[in-house]
Motif scaffolding. Structure first.
Motif, PDB file in Angstrom:
ATOM      1  N   GLU A 120      -3.375  -0.744 -14.092  1.00 39.13           N
ATOM      2  CA  GLU A 120      -3.324  -2.211 -14.013  1.00 39.13           C
ATOM      3  C   GLU A 120      -1.980  -2.688 -13.479  1.00 39.13           C
ATOM      4  OE1 GLU A 120      -4.413  -3.529 -17.937  1.00 39.13           O
ATOM      5  OE2 GLU A 120      -6.556  -3.452 -17.450  1.00 39.13           O
ATOM      6  N   ALA A 121      -0.911  -1.967 -13.806  1.00 45.87           N
ATOM      7  CA  ALA A 121       0.425  -2.340 -13.331  1.00 45.87           C
ATOM      8  C   ALA A 121       0.545  -2.199 -11.815  1.00 45.87           C
ATOM      9  CB  ALA A 121       1.491  -1.489 -14.026  1.00 45.87           C
ATOM     10  N   LEU A 122      -0.345  -1.443 -11.207  1.00 43.68           N
ATOM     11  CA  LEU A 122      -0.306  -1.242  -9.752  1.00 43.68           C
ATOM     12  C   LEU A 122      -1.084  -2.303  -8.982  1.00 43.68           C
ATOM     13  CD1 LEU A 122      -0.761   2.636  -9.684  1.00 43.68           C
ATOM     14  CD2 LEU A 122       1.360   1.337  -9.417  1.00 43.68           C
ATOM     15  N   LEU A 123      -1.819  -3.144  -9.680  1.00 48.78           N
ATOM     16  CA  LEU A 123      -2.593  -4.191  -9.008  1.00 48.78           C
ATOM     17  C   LEU A 123      -1.657  -5.229  -8.396  1.00 48.78           C
ATOM     18  CD1 LEU A 123      -5.475  -4.558 -11.595  1.00 48.78           C
ATOM     19  CD2 LEU A 123      -5.577  -3.508  -9.330  1.00 48.78           C
ATOM     20  N   PRO A 124      -2.074  -5.847  -7.302  1.00 47.92           N
ATOM     21  CA  PRO A 124      -1.186  -6.759  -6.571  1.00 47.92           C
ATOM     22  C   PRO A 124      -0.700  -7.957  -7.382  1.00 47.92           C
ATOM     23  CG  PRO A 124      -3.179  -6.333  -5.304  1.00 47.92           C
ATOM     24  CD  PRO A 124      -3.360  -5.707  -6.640  1.00 47.92           C
ATOM     25  N   PHE A 125      -1.424  -8.355  -8.415  1.00 44.49           N
ATOM     26  CA  PHE A 125      -1.020  -9.521  -9.194  1.00 44.49           C
ATOM     27  C   PHE A 125      -0.270  -9.148 -10.462  1.00 44.49           C
ATOM     28  CE2 PHE A 125      -5.517  -8.531  -9.762  1.00 44.49           C
ATOM     29  CZ  PHE A 125      -5.534  -8.168 -11.102  1.00 44.49           C
ATOM     30  N   LEU A 135       0.827  -1.215   0.000  1.00 43.06           N
ATOM     31  CA  LEU A 135       0.000   0.000   0.000  1.00 43.06           C
ATOM     32  C   LEU A 135       0.860   1.264   0.000  1.00 43.06           C
ATOM     33  CD1 LEU A 135      -2.882  -1.065   2.412  1.00 43.06           C
ATOM     34  CD2 LEU A 135      -3.004  -0.769  -0.066  1.00 43.06           C
ATOM     35  N   CYS A 136       1.993   1.240   0.702  1.00 44.43           N
ATOM     36  CA  CYS A 136       2.890   2.405   0.683  1.00 44.43           C
ATOM     37  C   CYS A 136       3.366   2.685  -0.742  1.00 44.43           C
ATOM     38  CB  CYS A 136       4.092   2.174   1.601  1.00 44.43           C
ATOM     39  SG  CYS A 136       3.694   2.279   3.352  1.00 44.43           S
ATOM     40  N   GLN A 137       3.805   1.624  -1.442  1.00 42.80           N
ATOM     41  CA  GLN A 137       4.253   1.786  -2.826  1.00 42.80           C
ATOM     42  C   GLN A 137       3.090   2.218  -3.732  1.00 42.80           C
ATOM     43  OE1 GLN A 137       7.308   1.702  -4.264  1.00 42.80           O
ATOM     44  NE2 GLN A 137       7.955   1.719  -2.121  1.00 42.80           N
ATOM     45  N   LEU A 138       1.938   1.644  -3.501  1.00 40.29           N
ATOM     46  CA  LEU A 138       0.767   1.990  -4.297  1.00 40.29           C
ATOM     47  C   LEU A 138       0.444   3.479  -4.177  1.00 40.29           C
ATOM     48  CD1 LEU A 138      -1.729   1.088  -5.999  1.00 40.29           C
ATOM     49  CD2 LEU A 138      -2.896   0.749  -3.815  1.00 40.29           C
ATOM     50  N   PHE A 139       0.425   3.980  -2.937  1.00 45.17           N
ATOM     51  CA  PHE A 139       0.081   5.386  -2.730  1.00 45.17           C
ATOM     52  C   PHE A 139       1.143   6.329  -3.289  1.00 45.17           C
ATOM     53  CE2 PHE A 139      -2.505   3.811   1.066  1.00 45.17           C
ATOM     54  CZ  PHE A 139      -3.658   3.745   0.307  1.00 45.17           C
ATOM     55  N   GLN A 140       2.393   5.882  -3.332  1.00 48.87           N
ATOM     56  CA  GLN A 140       3.448   6.718  -3.923  1.00 48.87           C
ATOM     57  C   GLN A 140       3.318   6.769  -5.446  1.00 48.87           C
ATOM     58  OE1 GLN A 140       7.229   5.265  -2.589  1.00 48.87           O
ATOM     59  NE2 GLN A 140       6.921   5.993  -0.490  1.00 48.87           N
ATOM     60  N   ARG A 141       2.936   5.646  -6.047  1.00 48.18           N
ATOM     61  CA  ARG A 141       2.900   5.561  -7.511  1.00 48.18           C
ATOM     62  C   ARG A 141       1.553   5.935  -8.119  1.00 48.18           C
ATOM     63  NH1 ARG A 141       6.687   0.401  -8.939  1.00 48.18           N
ATOM     64  NH2 ARG A 141       8.318   0.908  -7.458  1.00 48.18           N
ATOM     65  N   LEU A 142       0.494   5.836  -7.347  1.00 48.56           N
ATOM     66  CA  LEU A 142      -0.850   6.083  -7.868  1.00 48.56           C
ATOM     67  C   LEU A 142      -1.026   7.478  -8.472  1.00 48.56           C
ATOM     68  CD1 LEU A 142      -3.498   4.575  -8.218  1.00 48.56           C
ATOM     69  CD2 LEU A 142      -4.186   5.380  -5.971  1.00 48.56           C
ATOM     70  N   PRO A 143      -0.504   8.539  -7.857  1.00 43.00           N
ATOM     71  CA  PRO A 143      -0.700   9.872  -8.459  1.00 43.00           C
ATOM     72  C   PRO A 143      -0.064  10.020  -9.843  1.00 43.00           C
ATOM     73  CG  PRO A 143       0.027  10.069  -6.185  1.00 43.00           C
ATOM     74  CD  PRO A 143       0.143   8.629  -6.555  1.00 43.00           C
ATOM     75  N   LYS A 189      -1.538   7.345 -15.315  1.00 39.92           N
ATOM     76  CA  LYS A 189      -2.373   8.124 -16.230  1.00 39.92           C
ATOM     77  C   LYS A 189      -3.237   7.230 -17.128  1.00 39.92           C
ATOM     78  CE  LYS A 189      -0.400  12.006 -15.019  1.00 39.92           C
ATOM     79  NZ  LYS A 189      -0.735  12.308 -13.666  1.00 39.92           N
ATOM     80  N   THR A 190      -2.724   6.078 -17.519  1.00 36.47           N
ATOM     81  CA  THR A 190      -3.438   5.219 -18.458  1.00 36.47           C
ATOM     82  C   THR A 190      -3.987   3.988 -17.738  1.00 36.47           C
ATOM     83  OG1 THR A 190      -1.496   3.900 -19.019  1.00 36.47           O
ATOM     84  CG2 THR A 190      -1.853   5.924 -20.299  1.00 36.47           C
ATOM     85  N   VAL A 191      -4.845   3.268 -18.426  1.00 31.07           N
ATOM     86  CA  VAL A 191      -5.385   2.016 -17.881  1.00 31.07           C
ATOM     87  C   VAL A 191      -4.238   1.067 -17.571  1.00 31.07           C
ATOM     88  CG1 VAL A 191      -6.770  -0.022 -18.437  1.00 31.07           C
ATOM     89  CG2 VAL A 191      -7.611   2.251 -19.038  1.00 31.07           C
ATOM     90  N   GLU A 192      -3.251   1.005 -18.473  1.00 31.59           N
ATOM     91  CA  GLU A 192      -2.101   0.122 -18.271  1.00 31.59           C
ATOM     92  C   GLU A 192      -1.323   0.516 -17.015  1.00 31.59           C
ATOM     93  OE1 GLU A 192      -2.796   1.591 -21.253  1.00 31.59           O
ATOM     94  OE2 GLU A 192      -3.564  -0.198 -22.249  1.00 31.59           O
ATOM     95  N   ASP A 193      -1.188   1.823 -16.767  1.00 30.92           N
ATOM     96  CA  ASP A 193      -0.502   2.295 -15.557  1.00 30.92           C
ATOM     97  C   ASP A 193      -1.222   1.811 -14.302  1.00 30.92           C
ATOM     98  OD1 ASP A 193       1.295   3.683 -17.168  1.00 30.92           O
ATOM     99  OD2 ASP A 193       0.307   5.638 -16.867  1.00 30.92           O
TER     100      ASP A 193
END
Length: 137
Positions: free
Chosen positions: A124-129, A107-115, A118-122
Motif C-alpha cells: 500500500e505504501a507503494l501506491l501513487p497516493f 515507476l522506476c522507484q516502484l520497480f526498485q522497491r517492489l521486490p 512483504k506485507t499489505v502495508e508495504d
C-alpha cells in the motif's frame, strides 16, 4: 461568487428553453433537443450548487484522452487477462499523474522497491497516493 455570477445565465436559458418547448412539437429534432435539455437540467446546473465542480469536463476528458488514442493498441491485448493487466497499468500511471508524480520516475522507484515489499502495508505504501515519498530512491 459562482451563485451570484453564474446562476443568472442558466436560469435565463432554462426559461427560454421551457417557453420554446411549449411551442415546439416533441417529434421534431428541436423538440427532442429541448426535451433532452429540460430532462438533463439538474445535472447541467449541478456545478453552481457545488464549488468543487468544474463548469466543464475538460479535466476528465484530458485524463481519458490517452485511452481514447490507445484503443487501437488494445485490440492486441489478445486475452481478458492481457486487457486487465493493461487496465491496471494505465490506472497506476493515471493515478500517479493525478497525485503529482512524474509517471516514469514513479515507476522506476516502484520497480526498485517492489521486490522488497512483504506485507499489505508495504504494498500500500507503494501506491501513487501514499504518503511515502517515491520521488527519491
Amino acid at each position: 461568487m459562482r451563485q451570484r455570477r453564474a446562476v443568472p445565465l442558466p436560469d435565463s436559458l432554462y426559461a427560454f428553453a421551457e417557453s420554446l418547448h411549449q411551442d415546439t412539437l416533441n417529434s421534431g429534432k428541436l423538440g427532442e433537443a429541448l426535451s433532452y435539455l429540460l430532462r438533463q437540467w439538474p445535472k447541467l446546473i449541478r456545478y453552481v450548487e457545488d464549488g468543487r465542480l468544474a463548469i466543464d469536463t475538460n479535466l476528465a476528458e484530458n485524463a481519458i484522452r490517452p485511452f481514447a488514442l490507445g484503443r487501437h493498441n488494445w485490440l492486441f491485448a489478445d486475452s481478458t487477462k492481457g486487457a486487465k493487466a493493461s487496465a491496471a497499468w494505465y490506472s497506476l500511471v493515471e493515478t500517479a499523474k493525478a497525485n503529482g508524480l512524474e509517471p516514469y520516475a514513479y515507476l522506476c522507484q516502484l520497480f526498485q522497491r517492489l521486490p522488497h515489499a512483504k506485507t499489505v502495508e508495504d504494498f500500500e505504501a507503494l501506491l501513487p497516493f501514499s504518503t511515502i515519498d517515491l520521488s527519491q530512491p
